[in-house]
Design a protein around this motif. Sequence first.
Motif, short mmCIF file in Angstrom:
data_model
loop_
_atom_site.label_atom_id
_atom_site.label_comp_id
_atom_site.label_asym_id
_atom_site.label_seq_id
_atom_site.Cartn_x
_atom_site.Cartn_y
_atom_site.Cartn_z
N VAL A 1 0.83 -1.21 0.00
CA VAL A 1 0.00 0.00 0.00
C VAL A 1 0.86 1.27 0.00
CG1 VAL A 1 -1.76 1.30 1.26
CG2 VAL A 1 -1.96 -1.18 1.06
N ALA A 2 1.89 1.31 0.86
CA ALA A 2 2.66 2.56 0.99
C ALA A 2 3.31 3.00 -0.32
CB ALA A 2 3.69 2.41 2.10
N PRO A 3 4.04 2.13 -1.04
CA PRO A 3 4.63 2.59 -2.30
C PRO A 3 3.59 2.90 -3.37
CG PRO A 3 5.16 0.26 -1.92
CD PRO A 3 4.51 0.77 -0.67
N LEU A 4 2.47 2.20 -3.34
CA LEU A 4 1.40 2.49 -4.30
C LEU A 4 0.84 3.89 -4.05
CD1 LEU A 4 -0.61 1.63 -6.53
CD2 LEU A 4 -2.01 0.57 -4.73
N LEU A 5 0.59 4.22 -2.78
CA LEU A 5 0.07 5.56 -2.46
C LEU A 5 1.08 6.64 -2.84
CD1 LEU A 5 -1.78 5.04 0.93
CD2 LEU A 5 -2.78 5.82 -1.23
N GLU A 6 2.34 6.34 -2.63
CA GLU A 6 3.37 7.33 -3.00
C GLU A 6 3.31 7.61 -4.50
OE1 GLU A 6 8.15 7.63 -2.51
OE2 GLU A 6 7.09 6.33 -1.13
N ARG A 7 3.18 6.56 -5.28
CA ARG A 7 3.11 6.73 -6.74
C ARG A 7 1.83 7.47 -7.14
NH1 ARG A 7 0.61 4.25 -10.67
NH2 ARG A 7 0.16 2.21 -9.75
N LEU A 8 0.71 7.10 -6.50
CA LEU A 8 -0.57 7.74 -6.87
C LEU A 8 -0.59 9.22 -6.50
CD1 LEU A 8 -3.09 4.92 -5.90
CD2 LEU A 8 -2.52 5.70 -8.20
N PHE A 9 -0.02 9.57 -5.35
CA PHE A 9 0.03 11.00 -4.98
C PHE A 9 0.94 11.75 -5.97
CE2 PHE A 9 -1.49 10.10 -0.49
CZ PHE A 9 -2.58 10.95 -0.55
N ALA A 10 2.01 11.11 -6.43
CA ALA A 10 2.88 11.76 -7.43
C ALA A 10 2.12 11.94 -8.75
CB ALA A 10 4.15 10.94 -7.64
N ASP A 11 1.38 10.92 -9.17
CA ASP A 11 0.56 11.03 -10.39
C ASP A 11 -0.46 12.16 -10.22
OD1 ASP A 11 1.88 8.83 -11.39
OD2 ASP A 11 0.21 7.42 -11.07
N ALA A 12 -1.07 12.22 -9.03
CA ALA A 12 -2.10 13.23 -8.76
C ALA A 12 -1.51 14.63 -8.85
CB ALA A 12 -2.73 12.98 -7.40
N ALA A 13 -0.30 14.78 -8.32
CA ALA A 13 0.33 16.11 -8.36
C ALA A 13 0.56 16.53 -9.81
CB ALA A 13 1.65 16.07 -7.59
N ARG A 14 0.95 15.58 -10.66
CA ARG A 14 1.15 15.91 -12.08
C ARG A 14 -0.17 16.28 -12.75
NH1 ARG A 14 5.40 12.15 -11.57
NH2 ARG A 14 4.01 10.38 -11.82
N SER A 15 -1.25 15.57 -12.37
CA SER A 15 -2.53 15.83 -13.04
C SER A 15 -3.17 17.14 -12.58
CB SER A 15 -3.51 14.66 -12.84
OG SER A 15 -4.09 14.69 -11.56
N ARG A 16 -2.62 17.74 -11.51
CA ARG A 16 -3.18 19.02 -11.02
C ARG A 16 -3.09 20.11 -12.09
NH1 ARG A 16 -0.54 19.58 -5.87
NH2 ARG A 16 -1.72 17.76 -5.26
N GLN A 17 -2.05 20.02 -12.92
CA GLN A 17 -1.90 21.02 -13.98
C GLN A 17 -3.09 20.93 -14.96
OE1 GLN A 17 1.72 20.64 -16.26
NE2 GLN A 17 1.03 22.20 -17.71
N LEU A 18 -3.53 19.69 -15.23
CA LEU A 18 -4.67 19.51 -16.13
C LEU A 18 -5.93 20.15 -15.54
CD1 LEU A 18 -4.23 15.73 -17.07
CD2 LEU A 18 -3.68 17.71 -18.49
N LEU A 19 -6.04 20.08 -14.20
CA LEU A 19 -7.21 20.68 -13.55
C LEU A 19 -7.20 22.20 -13.74
CD1 LEU A 19 -9.69 20.06 -11.79
CD2 LEU A 19 -8.25 20.42 -9.77
N GLY A 20 -6.00 22.77 -13.60
CA GLY A 20 -5.87 24.22 -13.83
C GLY A 20 -6.29 24.57 -15.25
N GLU A 21 -5.86 23.74 -16.21
CA GLU A 21 -6.23 24.01 -17.61
C GLU A 21 -7.74 23.88 -17.80
OE1 GLU A 21 -3.84 21.30 -19.91
OE2 GLU A 21 -1.98 22.17 -19.14
N LEU A 22 -8.33 22.86 -17.16
CA LEU A 22 -9.77 22.64 -17.29
C LEU A 22 -10.54 23.82 -16.72
CD1 LEU A 22 -12.15 20.86 -18.02
CD2 LEU A 22 -11.75 19.55 -15.94
N PHE A 23 -10.15 24.28 -15.52
CA PHE A 23 -10.83 25.44 -14.92
C PHE A 23 -10.62 26.68 -15.79
CE2 PHE A 23 -11.30 23.11 -10.88
CZ PHE A 23 -12.61 23.45 -10.61
#
Length: 222
Positions: free
Chosen positions: A10-32
């Motif tokens: 679980v721990a390394p998976l969450l680390e990877r998912l939070f990193a993916d989420a941080a990258r996708s935040r830029q897409l959210l900015g573009e969408l807004f």
Amino acid sequence: MTNTLTTPPVAPLLERLFADAARSRQLLGELFGQLSPEERAARMSDPGVDYRAFYSRAKEIHMPVSPATGALLYMLARANGARAIVEFGTSFGISTLHLAAALRDNGGGRLIGSDFEPNKLAQARANLEAAGLADLVEIREGDALETLARDLPATIDVVLLDGHKPLYARIFAGLAPHLRAGSFVVADNTDACPDYTALVRAPGSGYLSIPFAGDVELTMKL
Ligand SMILES: C[S@@+](CC[C@H](N)C(=O)[O-])C[C@H]1O[C@@H](n2cnc3c(N)ncnc32)[C@H](O)[C@@H]1O
């Protein structure tokens, strides 16, 4: 003493998912950025807005709880011995992994998640499989106004509200009869739903409710 949240897988998976989420935040900015000011305001505050269309455009964007809120969810579910958990808004399953890890460490239970985005449902299920937690989780596909209005456990120990913000009060109203003294409700991004916070903070409401970390509401049934 070992636990599920802070150890593999679980721990390394969450680390990877939070990193993916941080990258996708830029897409959210573009969408807004593509929305007019009126559309942006409605998206955050109007329960009648076409929220499904917005979330469809956001199907690659995680929008997870913060790591601190995730850890809090795990702690609350461990502390009250949760066996039944309901989640409004599962996305890629980051919050779900925290809550399901708590169920595992409590000795088992059932988490009912919800989302309507097929891409997110598939990813969340794959993440839960990879974490070895899929046996504890049922993710209901469709609008949570319908999917969380039926077949609920008699008692719900922990609720996470993290879907379309203006729907929190309605979703909560359907779940509230299942809460027991000591049940917790965590609601993310409550800046956008003053009707919900007014409800749970009202004197005599039967809840103790406090804001923390900016825009997260933590509520306990008295
Ligand atoms: C903020 S994200 C949830 C993040 C997730 N809790 C996490 O920590 O990873 C909100 C999710 O709720 C879903 N959603 C919003 N309104 C919904 C509704 N009425 N019914 C079902 N899903 C909904 C969206 O598709 C989106 O994936």
